[in-house]
Enzyme design. Structure first.
Site, PDB file in Angstrom:
ATOM      1  N   LYS A  15      29.430 -24.527  -4.913  1.00 22.51           N
ATOM      2  CA  LYS A  15      29.999 -25.668  -4.187  1.00 22.51           C
ATOM      3  C   LYS A  15      29.081 -26.128  -3.056  1.00 22.51           C
ATOM      4  CE  LYS A  15      33.799 -23.579  -2.837  1.00 22.51           C
ATOM      5  NZ  LYS A  15      33.516 -22.217  -3.335  1.00 22.51           N
ATOM      6  N   ARG A  90      41.981 -24.661   0.440  1.00 28.86           N
ATOM      7  CA  ARG A  90      41.920 -23.384  -0.273  1.00 28.86           C
ATOM      8  C   ARG A  90      43.305 -22.834  -0.581  1.00 28.86           C
ATOM      9  NH1 ARG A  90      36.536 -21.628   1.619  1.00 28.86           N
ATOM     10  NH2 ARG A  90      35.912 -19.663   0.719  1.00 28.86           N
ATOM     11  N   ARG A 129      22.386 -13.868  -2.317  1.00 23.49           N
ATOM     12  CA  ARG A 129      22.313 -15.152  -1.620  1.00 23.49           C
ATOM     13  C   ARG A 129      21.720 -15.013  -0.221  1.00 23.49           C
ATOM     14  NH1 ARG A 129      27.592 -18.940  -1.270  1.00 23.49           N
ATOM     15  NH2 ARG A 129      28.458 -17.321   0.052  1.00 23.49           N
ATOM     16  N   ARG A 162      24.736 -13.215   4.424  1.00 27.17           N
ATOM     17  CA  ARG A 162      26.051 -13.289   5.057  1.00 27.17           C
ATOM     18  C   ARG A 162      26.736 -11.932   4.989  1.00 27.17           C
ATOM     19  NH1 ARG A 162      29.182 -18.505   2.792  1.00 27.17           N
ATOM     20  NH2 ARG A 162      30.889 -17.015   2.895  1.00 27.17           N
ATOM     21  N   ARG A 173      37.062 -11.339  -1.738  1.00 24.44           N
ATOM     22  CA  ARG A 173      37.057 -12.808  -1.668  1.00 24.44           C
ATOM     23  C   ARG A 173      37.415 -13.410  -3.025  1.00 24.44           C
ATOM     24  NH1 ARG A 173      31.289 -13.924   0.215  1.00 24.44           N
ATOM     25  NH2 ARG A 173      31.851 -16.118   0.077  1.00 24.44           N
TER      26      ARG A 173
END
Ligand code: AMP
Length: 221
Positions: A15, A90, A129, A162, A173
């Site tokens: 996203k 969300r 990431r 992160r 998550r």
């Protein structure tokens, strides 16, 4: 009337990467609720400190706090023509709040691309990431390495992992996403706004697939 694109998909579906590209192409802002929370944390605001208690565990920040933050953000002048929303809404409560806010502001949700990626691939993507400190540009150790290790190609700032991209938090998550965010797929499908996008293809191919489903009013906003 302002036009908003809601990008739906699991953490790691792409996203953020896609919203950055579509925003650059259209000139509409990219609004990421996660980026706003991280920015607040960096600046040690009360909102940032509160959000951190949830983010570090992979839980959602309470709806009332999140909705108030987004309401303030969408009322700023740069959103007058619309925006790409990444990570908000969300929950069903947030989706209803967005509809109410946009009704007040004279805007609407124009399309909701739902970027689908299998769960095993999400874990692989999130665990590698890398994010840029200055502006949140997104890289990947294996799939999209920066030209110079540890340095953002765009602004030269430091790249970091992160805290919530650690495997234990990633799994939480994804569970939270399945339980709390998946109902939005039906919410938007029933309103005729949802478009399924295969997120397993290359970044460029996904961008083109998204571009193809954007209404002209978004492209020309
Ligand atoms: P993201 O950068 O979109 O993956 O978001 C990182 C974290 O910020 C999430 O795991 C949540 O803790 C929090 N967050 C971001 N957006 C929302 C939202 N719309 N509602 C609640 N919490 C959110």
């Amino acid at each position: 009337m302002s036009v908003f694109v809601v990008l739906l998909g699991a953490p790691g579906a792409g996203k953020g990467t896609q919203a950055q590209r579509l925003a650059a192409r259209t000139g509409l802002p990219h609004i990421s609720s996660g980026d706003i929370f991280r920015e607040n944390l960096k600046n040690q605001t009360e909102l940032g400190k509160l959000a951190q208690q949830y983010m570090s565990k992979g839980e959602l920040v309470p709806d009332d706090v999140t909705i108030a933050m987004i309401r303030e953000r969408l009322s700023r002048p740069d959103c007058a023509r619309g925006a790409f929303l990444d990570g908000f809404p969300r929950t069903p409560v947030q989706a209803q709040a967005l509809d109410d806010m946009l009704a007040e502001l004279g805007g609407r949700v124009a399309v909701v691309p739902f970027i689908e990626v299998p769960e095993e691939e999400l874990v692989e993507r999130l665990s590698g990431r890398l994010i840029c400190r200055a502006q949140g540009h997104i890289f990947h150790k294996k799939y999209r390495p920066p030209k110079v290790p540890g340095v953002c190609d765009y602004d030269g700032s430091e790249l970091y992992q992160r805290e919530d991209d650690r495997p234990e938090v990633v799994r939480r998550r994804i569970r939270v996403y399945l339980e709390q965010t998946m109902p939005l797929v039906e919410y938007y499908r029933q309103r005729g706004l949802l478009v399924d996008i295969d997120g397993t293809r290359s970044v460029d191919e996904v961008t083109e697939a998204l571009w193809a489903v954007l209404p002209d009013e978004v492209k020309q906003a």
